[in-house]
Scaffold this active site. Sequence first.
Site: not given
Lengths: 360, 360
Positions: A120, A184, A236, A240, A244, A247, A251
């Site tokens: 954990r 980026e 996010e 944030r 992206n 993205h 993706h």
Amino acid sequence: MRTLEVALGARSYPIRIGRGLLHDGSLVRPFLKTSRAVIVTNDVVGPLYLQRMQSALASVGVEAGATVLPDGEAHKDWPTLNLIFDDLLRARCERSTTLIALGGGVVGDMGGFAAACYQRGMPFIQVPTTLLSQVDSSVGGKTAINHPLGKNMIGAFYQPRLVLADIDTLDTLPDRELRAGLAEIIKYGLIRDLPFLEWLEANLERLLARETEALAEAIERSCANKAEVVAADETERGERALLNLGHTFGHAIEAGMGYGAWLHGEAVAAGTMMAAELSRQLGWLSHQDVERVESLFVRAGLPIRGPELSGERYLDLMASDKKVEGGQLRLVLLQKVGKAVIHAEAGQQAILAAIRQRSP
Amino acid sequence: MRTLEVALGARSYPIRIGRGLLHDGSLVRPFLKTSRAVIVTNDVVGPLYLQRMQSALASVGVEAGATVLPDGEAHKDWPTLNLIFDDLLRARCERSTTLIALGGGVVGDMGGFAAACYQRGMPFIQVPTTLLSQVDSSVGGKTAINHPLGKNMIGAFYQPRLVLADIDTLDTLPDRELRAGLAEIIKYGLIRDLPFLEWLEANLERLLARETEALAEAIERSCANKAEVVAADETERGERALLNLGHTFGHAIEAGMGYGAWLHGEAVAAGTMMAAELSRQLGWLSHQDVERVESLFVRAGLPIRGPELSGERYLDLMASDKKVEGGQLRLVLLQKVGKAVIHAEAGQQAILAAIRQRSP
Ligand SMILES: NC(=O)c1ccc[n+]([C@@H]2O[C@H](COP(=O)([O-])OP(=O)(O)OC[C@H]3O[C@@H](n4cnc5c(N)ncnc54)[C@H](O)[C@@H]3O)[C@@H](O)[C@H]2O)c1
Ligand SMILES: NC(=O)c1ccc[n+]([C@@H]2O[C@H](COP(=O)([O-])OP(=O)(O)OC[C@H]3O[C@@H](n4cnc5c(N)ncnc54)[C@H](O)[C@@H]3O)[C@@H](O)[C@H]2O)c1
Ligand SMILES: [Zn+2]
Ligand SMILES: [Zn+2]
């Protein structure tokens, strides 16, 4: 050596940027809870830098075993992640043992996720060795593996204790990977830092020539942008998401072509052009703005069009991206060059038009 | 209906305890971000309660699909966890979809871990249906799966938004499972709540007879203890470790016998007797104290001795438990009945002696 801080209260951590950092065990030692660490790397980076890191740690009395993963985005999956768990358990690593990820974004994302889950949560350090991972993936605590049905779908927000970006490691980085990292870097300029974008326009060739000072500057300014955004919105919920840009389209390209065919940075570049196209349709960018973005990607040797993939396939792949809320796609677009916004009202037809504009 | 609160700042959540809760969709609706949910259950609990839960949700306009896992601790593993991810992705669940775990501790631990990882975290609700999960595992945010080399080794701290303990579901629980739950209930009395221990001594037969009021009282007082400990120490840096009384020995029993052979609560009972034995050797407990603990477990129909397993095998298995720090086993022992402490100085010989005292 330059140092930045990611301000997250009790979980704040430094990013160190410079040459020769891997040789210096004393940079790492203060961040370890015990004299034991485990290095996670892969079979490309390991042969190049594992021994350097292990010797540096040994010189400060730290014993560090290693798990060497098979290289590549195609192995960013559960069976490979499990190799880390197997080793950690076989070596009887404790909750206080530190995991060090030595490699690019794939190793960093997997090492980070393994650290998040092992018992954990065990402490974790990022030693990014690609330009992309030094300016982006190693900072901010996003970790993940891929699922056959989607990229980065299984993961955790889990912050490292330290990020060590050794510019020396970029010496061995293939040109194509360096260019992918530039995508980026350019992104930060486009979404929130016009002065940085202008600096990039003036210094791109120095970066391609891997000049130390230029690289250090670009990495620092990129990390500063990322650190600011992450500090404001760690998980996010808002700002944030602006990181992206390109993205959601990207993706879809990565998934549609099969992971690994297009590099992440390449897909982001082409995806950013689609986002720019859509922003122009909305009247936010001018033709000249779009050309300005395009010419920077062209100089960086990055693609400015997507691959042979139908518009419907894009929409389908985009619909299963993490950026969907209430069935509506939330796209990052450019209100102007240097300022990104979230836009959830783009219609299918407009999205399709932008994709087609930027398809072969 | 009784309500308790787990106080964790912005992540605080209520525990509701009572009869008929599964029939009432309005208890769940306010905790959902959207009108979509996914229920994770197993092939024993599903046939009993899935439809009840789905109808209740439908009556408040919530569409809830279901993933039905194979039953049992032996399936608390990655391949089974992946069935949840497959379904979530196939159904295109979003980050805002809520996952509801309907079942015992195995379903709760797996559902919680899946929710923690899916898209780096989706909202999650616990609907525990065993006594053990109602008094222990559903509260506090520990989630995990097993690894062939160790129990609960891969997991996350991830809090639910709501815990709904419907006492009705206990009507179908096998006796042996009810007794296993009593082990964790008795644990709270032993480690920090002497008045509760005395109440249990006075009311154990009412619990075994499944009297509603007695069950509600035992569940509430157990959850109150757990909630207090968790609020004080969410990620087990200190006090929370006390909840592991009997667990380091117990985990060795579970692993040594093969998961599923001994129930978790049974192993905890025998392990607690070993811890009590060791506490007596240290002069903390008297013979009478040990007998007092033993007689409560006997009345509950729980084992007070470990299985046929060599002392060396125990030590070996215990050494790979999560409670090791700096190579030293940190055991939870009883300073007196009603007060547990962490003890990291017990020598191997003393530990072996306690194990042998409580072996066949
Ligand atoms: N976590 C985040 O916030 C975040 C952000 C962006 C990207 N990512 C992820 O990062 C991954 C991409 O990262 P990447 O571009 O670093 O890819 P990568 O990790 O696959 O590295 C690219 C290639 O370069 C090799 N390599 C690494 N360092 C080298 C060196 N110093 N010399 C020679 N070869 C070297 C690698 O072994 C690999 O073959 C993707 O999986 C992406 O999803 C994550
Ligand atoms: N997360 C935590 O903090 C925590 C704490 C304690 C235990 N645990 C974990 O919990 C698990 C044990 O939980 P458990 O004892 O609930 O076991 P379990 O989930 O396996 O349930 C026991 C059996 O009862 C069945 N069952 C469940 N509800 C039923 C009902 N209402 N009627 C009839 N049958 C029913 C189950 O299908 C199973 O066969 C272990 O994996 C243990 O590690 C976790
Ligand atoms: Zn990226
Ligand atoms: Zn337990």
